[in-house]
Design a protein around this motif. Structure first.
Motif, mmCIF file in Angstrom:
data_model
loop_
_atom_site.group_PDB
_atom_site.id
_atom_site.type_symbol
_atom_site.label_atom_id
_atom_site.label_comp_id
_atom_site.label_asym_id
_atom_site.label_seq_id
_atom_site.Cartn_x
_atom_site.Cartn_y
_atom_site.Cartn_z
ATOM 1 N N UNK A 291 49.248 50.330 51.844
ATOM 2 C CA UNK A 291 48.319 51.206 51.120
ATOM 3 C C UNK A 291 48.686 51.290 49.644
ATOM 4 N N UNK A 292 49.986 51.333 49.350
ATOM 5 C CA UNK A 292 50.423 51.375 47.950
ATOM 6 C C UNK A 292 50.013 50.099 47.226
ATOM 7 N N UNK A 293 50.201 48.971 47.894
ATOM 8 C CA UNK A 293 49.840 47.695 47.276
ATOM 9 C C UNK A 293 48.338 47.643 46.986
ATOM 10 N N UNK A 294 47.543 47.982 47.971
ATOM 11 C CA UNK A 294 46.100 47.855 47.843
ATOM 12 C C UNK A 294 45.488 48.894 46.905
ATOM 13 N N UNK A 295 46.157 50.033 46.739
ATOM 14 C CA UNK A 295 45.613 51.090 45.886
ATOM 15 C C UNK A 295 45.549 50.677 44.422
ATOM 16 N N UNK A 296 46.292 49.639 44.061
ATOM 17 C CA UNK A 296 46.267 49.186 42.671
ATOM 18 C C UNK A 296 44.951 48.499 42.313
ATOM 19 N N UNK A 297 44.240 47.985 43.315
ATOM 20 C CA UNK A 297 42.984 47.278 43.079
ATOM 21 C C UNK A 297 41.825 48.252 42.950
ATOM 22 N N UNK A 298 40.997 48.072 41.934
ATOM 23 C CA UNK A 298 39.815 48.926 41.794
ATOM 24 C C UNK A 298 38.843 48.701 42.947
ATOM 25 N N UNK A 299 38.933 47.517 43.578
ATOM 26 C CA UNK A 299 38.083 47.208 44.720
ATOM 27 C C UNK A 299 38.723 47.655 46.039
ATOM 28 N N UNK A 300 39.990 48.041 45.969
ATOM 29 C CA UNK A 300 40.686 48.500 47.156
ATOM 30 C C UNK A 300 40.978 47.416 48.165
ATOM 31 N N UNK A 301 41.058 46.170 47.688
ATOM 32 C CA UNK A 301 41.275 45.037 48.586
ATOM 33 C C UNK A 301 42.308 44.084 48.008
ATOM 34 N N UNK A 302 42.798 43.206 48.874
ATOM 35 C CA UNK A 302 43.656 42.129 48.413
ATOM 36 C C UNK A 302 42.803 40.906 48.097
ATOM 37 N N UNK A 303 43.453 39.763 48.024
ATOM 38 C CA UNK A 303 42.787 38.514 47.681
ATOM 39 C C UNK A 303 42.961 37.550 48.851
ATOM 40 N N UNK A 304 41.977 36.704 49.085
ATOM 41 C CA UNK A 304 42.054 35.707 50.141
ATOM 42 C C UNK A 304 42.456 34.351 49.562
ATOM 43 N N UNK A 305 43.124 33.513 50.353
ATOM 44 C CA UNK A 305 43.468 32.165 49.875
ATOM 45 C C UNK A 305 42.261 31.397 49.356
ATOM 46 N N UNK A 306 41.087 31.593 49.972
ATOM 47 C CA UNK A 306 39.878 30.903 49.516
ATOM 48 C C UNK A 306 39.526 31.247 48.073
ATOM 49 N N UNK A 307 39.843 32.466 47.646
ATOM 50 C CA UNK A 307 39.567 32.873 46.270
ATOM 51 C C UNK A 307 40.402 32.055 45.287
ATOM 52 N N UNK A 308 41.654 31.820 45.653
ATOM 53 C CA UNK A 308 42.542 31.030 44.788
ATOM 54 C C UNK A 308 42.108 29.579 44.779
ATOM 55 N N UNK A 309 41.735 29.069 45.954
ATOM 56 C CA UNK A 309 41.305 27.673 46.057
ATOM 57 C C UNK A 309 40.038 27.413 45.239
ATOM 58 N N UNK A 310 39.125 28.374 45.242
ATOM 59 C CA UNK A 310 37.891 28.216 44.470
ATOM 60 C C UNK A 310 38.189 28.115 42.977
ATOM 61 N N UNK A 311 39.122 28.933 42.494
ATOM 62 C CA UNK A 311 39.495 28.859 41.081
ATOM 63 C C UNK A 311 40.177 27.534 40.767
ATOM 64 N N UNK A 312 41.052 27.075 41.678
ATOM 65 C CA UNK A 312 41.736 25.801 41.463
ATOM 66 C C UNK A 312 40.730 24.656 41.387
ATOM 67 N N UNK A 313 39.764 24.658 42.285
ATOM 68 C CA UNK A 313 38.744 23.604 42.279
ATOM 69 C C UNK A 313 37.979 23.606 40.960
ATOM 70 N N UNK A 314 37.590 24.767 40.504
ATOM 71 C CA UNK A 314 36.892 24.861 39.220
ATOM 72 C C UNK A 314 37.726 24.256 38.094
#
Length: 257
Positions: free
Chosen positions: A213-236
């Motif tokens: 909860x402490x980790x996730x509370x830092x996000x304004x969206x209240x969520x973490x990141x998925x590996x697919x999000x990183x892969x999409x940026x790498x592909x770009x």
């Protein structure tokens, strides 16, 4: 004209990519048309990739060992016939403790995997990319490379170093049409995050759910990141869509900074 994300005909190496973020990046590059070679220290996961993916070859390699890293690279380039894309994904959590109680061995291994392996692979890739007329390198850092964290000194230091390395390489290699960028993921869902949460909970003597909860509370969206999000940026960044991007830091953290 819409910029292309196709990687047809391109040759890519992704380090530490038998699982987690690296594996998703490797699979994403392969789906975009690239031929991909990866390495990992986990023999079982390497075997799994070789069984499942015709367009991805995997090799066992200890990236803390510069000699082993170079042997992997040489064999991978021989199989690919060259290299156009390098994704420096290697990274371990390292010890989670005060610097004063940490062993030098733990410090050295964290930097060897998280920073030196990036240097070694980039150093080997640069002349081959130059001969090919250009290329793209992406270093995977972390939002920990943009701030400090108690009890994480080797991890943070290595991730800051990854950014500095990429910034310097971008200046050196730009004239050869080799682009170098950095992705800084936030808290990425997966086994590594679960291990960090468990160790942090143990060190602080609190419940894992409270740490999460402490980790996730830092996000304004209240969520973490998925590996697919990183892969999409790498592909770009390695595709023609990102052909004017070099020397930059791209944070993918659901607005947690």
């Amino acid at each position: 004209m819409t910029p292309s994300l196709s990687l047809a005909g391109r040759r890519a190496i992704v380090s530490a990519a038998a699982s987690g973020i690296g594996r998703v990046i490797a699979e994403t590059l392969a789906e975009a048309g690239a031929r991909v070679e990866v390495c990992d220290v986990d023999e079982q996961k390497v075997a799994d990739i070789n069984q499942r993916h015709g367009s991805i070859g995997a090799t066992c390699c200890d990236l803390a060992d510069a000699g082993d890293t170079q042997r992997f690279f040489t064999a991978a380039v021989e199989r690919l016939g060259g290299i156009d894309i390098l994704i420096n994904n290697a990274g371990i959590a390292g010890p989670i403790e005060l610097a004063e109680s940490m062993t030098l061995e733990a410090w050295n291994r964290t930097l060897a995997v998280n920073l030196t392996s990036h240097f070694v692979l980039a150093r080997l890739s640069a002349p081959l990319m130059r001969q090919a007329g250009g290329g793209a390198i992406v270093n995977i850092s972390s939002t920990a490379g943009l701030e400090g964290n108690a009890r994480r000194s080797p991890y943070n230091a290595s991730k800051w170093g990854v950014i500095g390395l990429a910034k310097s390489l971008a200046k050196e290699l730009g004239p050869s049409k080799i682009r170098v960028n950095v992705i800084c993921p936030g808290w990425v869902e997966g086994d590594r995050l679960e291990r960090v949460i468990a160790e942090e909970a143990s060190n602080l003597a609190i419940d894992r759910d409270e740490v999460r909860a402490r980790f996730m509370s830092a996000s304004s969206l209240g969520i973490g990141v998925l590996p697919n999000d990183i892969a999409a940026m790498a592909l770009f960044l390695v595709s023609d869509a990102g052909k004017r991007m070099s020397g930059h830091i791209f944070t993918v953290d659901a607005d947690a900074m």
